[in-house]
Write a protein that holds these residues in place. Sequence first.
Motif, short mmCIF file in Angstrom:
data_model
loop_
_atom_site.label_atom_id
_atom_site.label_comp_id
_atom_site.label_asym_id
_atom_site.label_seq_id
_atom_site.Cartn_x
_atom_site.Cartn_y
_atom_site.Cartn_z
N LYS A 1 8.01 -3.35 -5.69
CA LYS A 1 6.63 -3.86 -5.62
C LYS A 1 6.51 -5.28 -6.18
O LYS A 1 5.86 -6.15 -5.59
CB LYS A 1 5.72 -2.91 -6.39
CG LYS A 1 4.25 -3.29 -6.38
CD LYS A 1 3.43 -2.26 -7.16
CE LYS A 1 1.96 -2.66 -7.20
NZ LYS A 1 1.15 -1.67 -7.95
N LYS B 1 3.31 1.67 -1.99
CA LYS B 1 3.83 1.77 -3.36
C LYS B 1 5.37 1.81 -3.39
O LYS B 1 5.98 2.76 -3.89
CB LYS B 1 3.26 3.00 -4.05
CG LYS B 1 1.75 2.96 -4.19
CD LYS B 1 1.20 4.17 -4.91
CE LYS B 1 -0.31 4.09 -5.04
NZ LYS B 1 -0.88 5.28 -5.73
N LYS C 1 0.82 -1.22 0.00
CA LYS C 1 0.00 0.00 0.00
C LYS C 1 0.85 1.26 0.00
O LYS C 1 0.36 2.35 -0.33
CB LYS C 1 -0.93 -0.01 1.21
CG LYS C 1 -2.01 -1.08 1.14
CD LYS C 1 -2.89 -1.07 2.37
CE LYS C 1 -3.97 -2.17 2.29
NZ LYS C 1 -4.82 -2.21 3.51
#
Length: 362
Positions: free
Chosen positions: A100, A96, A94
């Motif tokens: 990732k 970012k 969440k």
Amino acid sequence: MFSSVWNFIKRHKRKFIFTGAVVGGVYFLGKYAQKKIRDIQEKEATEYIAQARRQFHFESNQRTCNMTVLSMLPPLKEAIINQLDSESLTALLKTKPANKLEIWEDLKIISFTRTIVGVYSTCMLVVLLRVQLNIIGGYLYLDNSVGKNTMTPLAPPDVQQQYLSSIQHLLGDGLTELMTLVKKAVQNSLGGMSLKQSLSLLEVEQQLSWIRAEVEAGSERPLSWYMLADDENTLADQACGLTEQDTLTIRLLNETRDMLDSPDFTTVLNACLNRGFSRLLDNLAEFFRPPPGDASPSSAPDSLSAVSLPLAKIIPIVNGQINTICSETPSHFVQDLLMNDQVKEFAANVYETFSTPQELQK
């Protein structure tokens, strides 16, 4: 007149003696038969009461088993989540982060691993507790039986506590080893699969089957190895320092291991695993339903290949299954295992074995 009667009696003396003997014999035979019938009726009544008492005790013991399983599921779930922490990865995504994709790959492996470990460990917990509590239950029945030959209890409270504490292996070291085994199998099966690749429910089932095959057939150790530690070796190392309690506990652990190594136990555990993974697929099927209004032939609700989802969307679905599998409230998953007919029959056989006096088993 009396002389004629007397003469008649003398002439037929043998007949009178024979008749008297027969009448007397019949009378005493009748009395003996009545006594025997009463003895048989009393014996049958005693056996019926004993059998009814044992059946009541067995059924009560099974309810205890079910409640114990439900009480052990929260700590089992906590142990799995603590070691396979997907929540921290989800929270990290969440934010970012730059890595990732790497986090998604970790989440893929951990999500499948913890759900599959949840199925294995819950099935193991159900069957292992059935064995342990029915061994204890059988001995408790004998300890409380009328006419027990010895006053020495077969399963005193301290021994029960020490013996039942062995379940902690499944929630500790055994669980950790199982996670390592399952994680390796998941990595081999899904490690190279792209997050964008779409899978149908049928293809998810195939992946689970390949993972199970590696876990169950590819390991050098039987699944029972993850369920019970070699605690008796630790106790036996004390040599002359063994207490009577230790000796009784070692006996119970050895008897348990004999049960775990039996073909019947393997059959029952496999039946539980089959049912557990089948129920897992039923739960996943709810997310693979075709959209409303889709009338294409391949989109029938019962078709395993009707709908395909990207692996990235399947991951959170699989990840959340741990809450259903290790639910302390009786979910369909847990109920299927507790009410399994093969589990019930196996439990009855274990209880029968250990609630029968040894002299009757010879």
